[in-house]
Write a protein that holds these residues in place. Structure first.
Motif, short mmCIF file in Angstrom:
data_model
loop_
_atom_site.label_atom_id
_atom_site.label_comp_id
_atom_site.label_asym_id
_atom_site.label_seq_id
_atom_site.Cartn_x
_atom_site.Cartn_y
_atom_site.Cartn_z
N ARG A 146 1.14 -1.29 0.21
CA ARG A 146 0.14 -0.02 0.28
C ARG A 146 0.95 1.44 -0.05
O ARG A 146 0.54 1.96 -0.35
CB ARG A 146 -1.36 0.08 1.36
CG ARG A 146 -2.90 -0.20 1.02
CD ARG A 146 -3.61 -0.01 2.23
NE ARG A 146 -2.68 -1.23 3.28
CZ ARG A 146 -3.89 -2.20 3.38
NH1 ARG A 146 -4.31 -2.58 2.44
NH2 ARG A 146 -3.48 -2.79 4.48
N LEU A 147 2.14 1.39 0.94
CA LEU A 147 2.56 2.57 0.84
C LEU A 147 4.19 2.26 -0.42
O LEU A 147 3.89 3.31 -0.52
CB LEU A 147 3.84 2.34 2.07
CG LEU A 147 2.78 1.96 3.47
CD1 LEU A 147 3.68 1.66 4.61
CD2 LEU A 147 2.43 3.80 4.03
N ALA A 148 4.27 1.39 -0.74
CA ALA A 148 5.54 1.61 -1.79
C ALA A 148 5.64 0.47 -2.52
O ALA A 148 5.95 -0.53 -2.58
CB ALA A 148 6.95 1.54 -0.90
N PRO A 149 4.82 0.10 -3.64
CA PRO A 149 4.05 -0.85 -4.26
C PRO A 149 5.65 -0.99 -5.69
O PRO A 149 5.76 -2.61 -5.61
CB PRO A 149 2.85 -0.49 -4.98
CG PRO A 149 2.47 1.11 -5.17
CD PRO A 149 3.71 1.23 -4.35
N ASP A 150 5.89 -0.05 -5.28
CA ASP A 150 7.11 -0.31 -6.86
C ASP A 150 8.34 -0.37 -5.96
O ASP A 150 9.79 -0.45 -7.07
CB ASP A 150 7.03 0.70 -7.78
CG ASP A 150 6.07 0.89 -8.39
OD1 ASP A 150 5.50 -0.51 -8.94
OD2 ASP A 150 5.46 1.85 -8.55
N LEU A 151 8.58 -0.79 -4.79
CA LEU A 151 10.21 0.22 -4.31
C LEU A 151 10.63 -1.78 -4.49
O LEU A 151 11.79 -1.44 -4.16
CB LEU A 151 9.97 0.21 -3.19
CG LEU A 151 11.26 0.18 -2.16
CD1 LEU A 151 12.32 1.53 -3.00
CD2 LEU A 151 11.03 0.89 -0.59
N TYR A 152 10.62 -2.60 -4.48
CA TYR A 152 10.72 -4.20 -4.08
C TYR A 152 10.58 -5.25 -4.78
O TYR A 152 9.42 -4.73 -5.28
CB TYR A 152 10.23 -4.50 -2.80
CG TYR A 152 10.82 -3.80 -1.82
CD1 TYR A 152 12.72 -4.23 -1.38
CD2 TYR A 152 10.56 -3.14 -0.58
CE1 TYR A 152 12.87 -3.33 -0.07
CE2 TYR A 152 10.91 -2.59 0.19
CZ TYR A 152 12.45 -2.72 0.31
OH TYR A 152 13.25 -1.80 1.62
#
Ligand SMILES: Cc1cc2nc3c(=O)[nH]c(=O)nc-3n(C[C@H](O)[C@H](O)[C@H](O)COP(=O)(O)OP(=O)(O)OC[C@H]3O[C@@H](n4cnc5c(N)ncnc54)[C@H](O)[C@@H]3O)c2cc1C
Length: 424
Positions: free
Chosen positions: A24-30
């Motif tokens: 929800r917070l950072a869908p594309d970070l990892y």
């Protein structure tokens, strides 16, 4: 831009909840790789008891189906147990020899049932109660066998006993304590509970210690022997005498562990690339064994994995609920009371209702309810928020939320006018 690599060990309630919060917070970070020792997608472990009791099926309790993992690009490695963490190389190694490299690692390995160190504990028919495989093994045993013994009169043990009774087994609960749920209820509530469960056909052996499990002659458990030498028949034994956080992997990798893997208020371990959440983690000396604290940990951990870095986990006030249909009980906080505290009690034996509230310095510090738990959420909030309840003192026992609503609204705070006035 190349994504960071996040590896998660443990496809259970805390690990997957952390991922949900993170996505929800950072869908594309990892780029996310998830190892799960169980061969199933994530399910609601607390609902294993309704499955055992025949009230729900496994499909009803699945939380995230395989499509969910695919939709979020999570590489799911099911039925794979991570056997080592190589911190210098930043890789985890699974039991099939496969590896995964990480920039961040989340350990969410949960707990295992404590197996009593008694002779016969490895016989066929001796089980823990932790996962769907254990639940199915119990359901299978109930079809073929008659006498079940559950060791442990805590929440898990009583839910197992109820489920096995519902499946037609003759069940005895062996408990070392003086009353049932002795860590969650006081004696009065524990005895009311025992009466209600006896009325459902469950037998109890309190203050009893198991000395050995005896072979039936064919490699299966056939009886349980107590420390005083007496024996009872047992062709299924369920060990529900506590849990042990799964810390071996972390400890072998050199991460400091107590009862659980030591974490700070951000859920970070002593290695800044590695986080731990759930029952395997020990925060300020506590390794929690309930879902609510794990969800609070998941939110904070996700905030840090997302590199936002402003959330802290201060610890949780936990509460108890038993999932046996028709039996309502609740406890939270310091419900035993003691020096420096005042206790309000109400007992209605005809209605089967018992209420005990513990107050210290005009604040509710503990509650234990049996039979009528309607006000439990309100009491839990007061315990968590440590609110001064002096004005409600006489009405705390009955519908306190209504009494609170009738109180005059607090006077509005009038801010002083600090603006500079011009003199005429
Ligand atoms: C029958 C039952 C009833 C319960 N009822 C309640 C309740 O009413 N209320 C409540 O608050 N709590 C309840 N609980 C407790 C609750 O389920 C747990 O607190 C919660 O599931 C813990 O979440 P977790 O992610 O830490 O561990 P888990 O949910 O156990 O997940 C850990 C996962 O990690 C996997 N794993 C472990 N080691 C490895 C490895 N090396 N490699 C790969 N995977 C690994 C495990 O197989 C497991 O799938 C109940 C538990 C049980 C068993």
């Amino acid at each position: 831009m190349k994504k960071l690599r996040l590896v998660v060990i443990g496809n259970g309630m805390a690990g997957v909840r952390t991922l949900e919060e993170l996505l929800r917070l950072a869908p594309d970070l990892y780029d996310i790789t998830l190892f799960g020792a169980e061969p199933h997608p994530n399910y609601n472990r607390i609902l294993l008891s309704p499955v055992l009791a025949g009230e729900q099926d496994f499909d009803d309790i699945v939380l995230n189906d395989l499509d969910w993992y695919a939709a979020h690009g999570i590489e799911l490695r099911l039925g794979r147990t991570v056997v080592a963490i190589d911190r210098p190389r930043r890789r985890v190694i699974a039991d099939d020899g496969s590896e995964a490299a990480y920039d961040r690692l989340l350990i969410a390995t949960g707990s295992s049932p404590f197996v009593l160190p008694v002779p016969g504990n490895d016989l066929q028919g001796v089980l823990g109660y932790r996962d769907i495989a254990d639940t199915r093994a119990m359901m299978e045993a109930a079809r073929a066998h008659r006498h079940a013994v559950v060791i442990g009169g805590g929440l898990l043990g009583l839910e197992a006993a109820n489920g096995l009774t519902r499946r037609g087994m003759d069940v005895t609960v062996v408990h070392i304590g003086d009353w049932l749920l002795d860590r969650q209820l006081d004696r009065t509530a524990g005895e009311l509970l025992r009466g209600a469960l006896e009325a459902r056909g469950i037998r109890f052996r309190l203050r009893s210690q198991t000395a050995a499990l005896l072979d039936d002659g064919a490699g299966r458990v056939g009886a349980l022997r107590f420390a005083d030498g007496r024996e009872i028949p047992a062709d299924l034994v369920v060990m529900a005498a506590g849990i042990r956080p799964n810390v071996r992997l972390a400890a072998d990798a050199g991460l400091p562990c107590g009862r659980g893997i030591l974490v700070d208020d951000t859920l970070q371990t002593f290695d800044p690339r590695i986080y731990a959440v759930g029952e395997c983690a020990s925060h300020r000396g506590i390794a929690y064994g309930l879902v609510a604290p794990l969800f609070e940990q998941a939110r904070v951990c996700a905030n840090h994995l997302a590199m936002l870095g402003f959330s802290r986990y201060p610890g949780s006030v936990t509460s108890t609920k038993l999932k046996v249909t028709g039996i309502d009980l609740f406890s939270a906080g310091d419900f035993m009371g003691g020096e420096g505290s005042e206790t309000l009690t109400l007992r209605d034996p005809v209605a089967g209702i018992y209420r005990k509230l513990v107050i210290r310095d005009d604040r509710l510090v503990g509650a234990c309810l049996y039979g009528d738990t309607r006000d439990s959420a309100w009491y839990l909030r007061q315990i968590r928020e440590r609110r001064d309840l002096a004005a409600l003192r006489d009405r705390l026992m009955f519908d306190p939320a209504d009494a609170e609503a009738e109180l005059p609204a607090p006077c509005p705070v009038v801010e002083p006018d600090l603006s500079i006035r011009q003199c005429a």
